[in-house]
Design a protein around this motif. Sequence first.
Motif, PDB file in Angstrom:
ATOM      1  N   LYS A 157       0.837  -1.208   0.000  1.00 44.33           N
ATOM      2  CA  LYS A 157       0.000   0.000   0.000  1.00 44.33           C
ATOM      3  C   LYS A 157       0.866   1.250   0.000  1.00 44.33           C
ATOM      4  O   LYS A 157       0.547   2.240  -0.648  1.00 44.33           O
ATOM      5  CB  LYS A 157      -0.929   0.015   1.209  1.00 44.33           C
ATOM      6  N   ALA A 158       1.948   1.217   0.754  1.00 39.15           N
ATOM      7  CA  ALA A 158       2.837   2.377   0.821  1.00 39.15           C
ATOM      8  C   ALA A 158       3.465   2.657  -0.530  1.00 39.15           C
ATOM      9  O   ALA A 158       3.624   3.822  -0.918  1.00 39.15           O
ATOM     10  CB  ALA A 158       3.912   2.151   1.880  1.00 39.15           C
ATOM     11  N   PHE A 159       3.833   1.604  -1.264  1.00 40.88           N
ATOM     12  CA  PHE A 159       4.439   1.802  -2.577  1.00 40.88           C
ATOM     13  C   PHE A 159       3.406   2.218  -3.625  1.00 40.88           C
ATOM     14  O   PHE A 159       3.712   2.975  -4.541  1.00 40.88           O
ATOM     15  CB  PHE A 159       5.177   0.541  -3.034  1.00 40.88           C
ATOM     16  N   GLU A 160       2.174   1.728  -3.482  1.00 37.14           N
ATOM     17  CA  GLU A 160       1.120   2.067  -4.436  1.00 37.14           C
ATOM     18  C   GLU A 160       0.693   3.526  -4.305  1.00 37.14           C
ATOM     19  O   GLU A 160       0.349   4.164  -5.292  1.00 37.14           O
ATOM     20  CB  GLU A 160      -0.104   1.167  -4.220  1.00 37.14           C
ATOM     21  N   GLN A 161       0.677   4.034  -3.089  1.00 36.26           N
ATOM     22  CA  GLN A 161       0.269   5.418  -2.825  1.00 36.26           C
ATOM     23  C   GLN A 161       1.329   6.089  -1.940  1.00 36.26           C
ATOM     24  O   GLN A 161       1.134   6.254  -0.737  1.00 36.26           O
ATOM     25  CB  GLN A 161      -1.092   5.448  -2.133  1.00 36.26           C
ATOM     26  N   PRO A 162       2.448   6.497  -2.549  1.00 32.67           N
ATOM     27  CA  PRO A 162       3.568   7.004  -1.756  1.00 32.67           C
ATOM     28  C   PRO A 162       3.305   8.338  -1.052  1.00 32.67           C
ATOM     29  O   PRO A 162       4.010   8.675  -0.110  1.00 32.67           O
ATOM     30  CB  PRO A 162       4.694   7.138  -2.780  1.00 32.67           C
ATOM     31  N   ARG A 163       2.315   9.074  -1.462  1.00 29.40           N
ATOM     32  CA  ARG A 163       2.031  10.365  -0.815  1.00 29.40           C
ATOM     33  C   ARG A 163       1.207  10.217   0.457  1.00 29.40           C
ATOM     34  O   ARG A 163       1.069  11.168   1.205  1.00 29.40           O
ATOM     35  CB  ARG A 163       1.293  11.294  -1.781  1.00 29.40           C
ATOM     36  N   ARG A 164       0.650   9.049   0.680  1.00 32.38           N
ATOM     37  CA  ARG A 164      -0.243   8.841   1.827  1.00 32.38           C
ATOM     38  C   ARG A 164       0.451   8.109   2.961  1.00 32.38           C
ATOM     39  O   ARG A 164       1.323   7.279   2.739  1.00 32.38           O
ATOM     40  CB  ARG A 164      -1.468   8.034   1.401  1.00 32.38           C
ATOM     41  N   LEU A 165       0.005   8.403   4.149  1.00 31.49           N
ATOM     42  CA  LEU A 165       0.425   7.694   5.346  1.00 31.49           C
ATOM     43  C   LEU A 165      -0.659   6.652   5.615  1.00 31.49           C
ATOM     44  O   LEU A 165      -1.829   6.992   5.751  1.00 31.49           O
ATOM     45  CB  LEU A 165       0.538   8.681   6.510  1.00 31.49           C
ATOM     46  N   HIS A 166      -0.286   5.390   5.644  1.00 23.18           N
ATOM     47  CA  HIS A 166      -1.253   4.293   5.788  1.00 23.18           C
ATOM     48  C   HIS A 166      -1.182   3.709   7.192  1.00 23.18           C
ATOM     49  O   HIS A 166      -0.096   3.422   7.691  1.00 23.18           O
ATOM     50  CB  HIS A 166      -0.958   3.185   4.769  1.00 23.18           C
ATOM     51  N   TYR A 167      -2.335   3.503   7.797  1.00 18.14           N
ATOM     52  CA  TYR A 167      -2.408   2.852   9.106  1.00 18.14           C
ATOM     53  C   TYR A 167      -3.024   1.473   8.904  1.00 18.14           C
ATOM     54  O   TYR A 167      -4.038   1.333   8.227  1.00 18.14           O
ATOM     55  CB  TYR A 167      -3.287   3.657  10.070  1.00 18.14           C
ATOM     56  N   GLN A 168      -2.382   0.485   9.510  1.00 15.94           N
ATOM     57  CA  GLN A 168      -2.880  -0.877   9.399  1.00 15.94           C
ATOM     58  C   GLN A 168      -2.717  -1.568  10.751  1.00 15.94           C
ATOM     59  O   GLN A 168      -1.786  -1.281  11.494  1.00 15.94           O
ATOM     60  CB  GLN A 168      -2.100  -1.634   8.335  1.00 15.94           C
ATOM     61  N   SER A 169      -3.605  -2.465  11.015  1.00 17.45           N
ATOM     62  CA  SER A 169      -3.508  -3.281  12.223  1.00 17.45           C
ATOM     63  C   SER A 169      -2.840  -4.597  11.844  1.00 17.45           C
ATOM     64  O   SER A 169      -3.263  -5.257  10.897  1.00 17.45           O
ATOM     65  CB  SER A 169      -4.907  -3.538  12.778  1.00 17.45           C
ATOM     66  N   VAL A 170      -1.788  -4.944  12.549  1.00 13.90           N
ATOM     67  CA  VAL A 170      -1.091  -6.207  12.296  1.00 13.90           C
ATOM     68  C   VAL A 170      -0.855  -6.910  13.625  1.00 13.90           C
ATOM     69  O   VAL A 170      -0.874  -6.296  14.690  1.00 13.90           O
ATOM     70  CB  VAL A 170       0.262  -6.014  11.564  1.00 13.90           C
ATOM     71  N   ILE A 171      -0.668  -8.203  13.533  1.00 14.84           N
ATOM     72  CA  ILE A 171      -0.317  -8.993  14.715  1.00 14.84           C
ATOM     73  C   ILE A 171       1.013  -9.656  14.425  1.00 14.84           C
ATOM     74  O   ILE A 171       1.134 -10.420  13.479  1.00 14.84           O
ATOM     75  CB  ILE A 171      -1.399 -10.030  15.046  1.00 14.84           C
ATOM     76  N   GLU A 172       2.001  -9.322  15.204  1.00 19.90           N
ATOM     77  CA  GLU A 172       3.341  -9.884  15.071  1.00 19.90           C
ATOM     78  C   GLU A 172       3.739 -10.480  16.406  1.00 19.90           C
ATOM     79  O   GLU A 172       3.631  -9.806  17.435  1.00 19.90           O
ATOM     80  CB  GLU A 172       4.360  -8.812  14.665  1.00 19.90           C
ATOM     81  N   GLN A 173       4.191 -11.705  16.393  1.00 21.62           N
ATOM     82  CA  GLN A 173       4.626 -12.395  17.612  1.00 21.62           C
ATOM     83  C   GLN A 173       3.540 -12.303  18.689  1.00 21.62           C
ATOM     84  O   GLN A 173       3.787 -11.988  19.843  1.00 21.62           O
ATOM     85  CB  GLN A 173       5.949 -11.799  18.121  1.00 21.62           C
ATOM     86  N   ASP A 174       2.286 -12.553  18.264  1.00 24.78           N
ATOM     87  CA  ASP A 174       1.105 -12.528  19.134  1.00 24.78           C
ATOM     88  C   ASP A 174       0.867 -11.176  19.799  1.00 24.78           C
ATOM     89  O   ASP A 174       0.213 -11.097  20.832  1.00 24.78           O
ATOM     90  CB  ASP A 174       1.197 -13.631  20.205  1.00 24.78           C
ATOM     91  N   GLN A 175       1.393 -10.106  19.225  1.00 26.21           N
ATOM     92  CA  GLN A 175       1.197  -8.756  19.744  1.00 26.21           C
ATOM     93  C   GLN A 175       0.444  -7.920  18.711  1.00 26.21           C
ATOM     94  O   GLN A 175       0.941  -7.722  17.605  1.00 26.21           O
ATOM     95  CB  GLN A 175       2.558  -8.088  20.034  1.00 26.21           C
ATOM     96  N   PRO A 176      -0.744  -7.429  19.052  1.00 26.82           N
ATOM     97  CA  PRO A 176      -1.441  -6.546  18.112  1.00 26.82           C
ATOM     98  C   PRO A 176      -0.754  -5.181  18.074  1.00 26.82           C
ATOM     99  O   PRO A 176      -0.321  -4.664  19.097  1.00 26.82           O
ATOM    100  CB  PRO A 176      -2.849  -6.440  18.698  1.00 26.82           C
ATOM    101  N   MET A 177      -0.630  -4.634  16.868  1.00 24.27           N
ATOM    102  CA  MET A 177       0.036  -3.344  16.697  1.00 24.27           C
ATOM    103  C   MET A 177      -0.699  -2.514  15.654  1.00 24.27           C
ATOM    104  O   MET A 177      -1.340  -3.053  14.760  1.00 24.27           O
ATOM    105  CB  MET A 177       1.473  -3.547  16.196  1.00 24.27           C
ATOM    106  N   ILE A 178      -0.553  -1.209  15.790  1.00 24.08           N
ATOM    107  CA  ILE A 178      -0.982  -0.293  14.747  1.00 24.08           C
ATOM    108  C   ILE A 178       0.298   0.123  14.044  1.00 24.08           C
ATOM    109  O   ILE A 178       1.216   0.655  14.664  1.00 24.08           O
ATOM    110  CB  ILE A 178      -1.702   0.939  15.332  1.00 24.08           C
TER     111      ILE A 178
END
Length: 189
Positions: A157-178
Amino acid sequence: GGEKEMKIWRFKINSLLSKVFVVMVVRITTVSLIITLITSRVSEQLIVETCRTMNHKMIDQIERNLESYSDSVATVSNKVQQSKSIKQFLTSEETDPLALAKAYYEINQQMQGIASAIDLFPVNIVISGENGRSFATNYHDWSTYPKYLQEHPISPKAFEQPRRLHYQSVIEQDQPMIVATKSLANQTS
């Protein structure tokens, strides 16, 4: 005949007292039930109103925190975007060990200054270049590698729309993150 009249009179009195007693018990029971129902209803309304107020306050607090976080992330993103030394670090093909050590030292100093704009939040700022170099302010929060970051689902998403700041919810190592992502590609047009 007097004794018979007295028994009838006593019976009438007893019957009258019994009726008054039954009526009083029914009235007391009815009043008690009505008071219980009213108290229960008022308590329920009070609890619902208290919960509604607390939820409203919590949502307002979350909203203010997210707005503050978003403003801080935008500030950091703009500072990184404007930094010529960061762009050079991420694009240079320099291989001299001394020059690389100096570049990492300068990036560390600059990123610590930039990260101070977002110190109120537990964040990790990760920058990664196509040259394979990367830098993170806190590897212990999200230890990632340049190749992993470029292939991670948050990056397209960041590469597709480089002018925008994208927020996404991800879970890494069982930790939810924004996760906020932005491409640092040249944006001169």
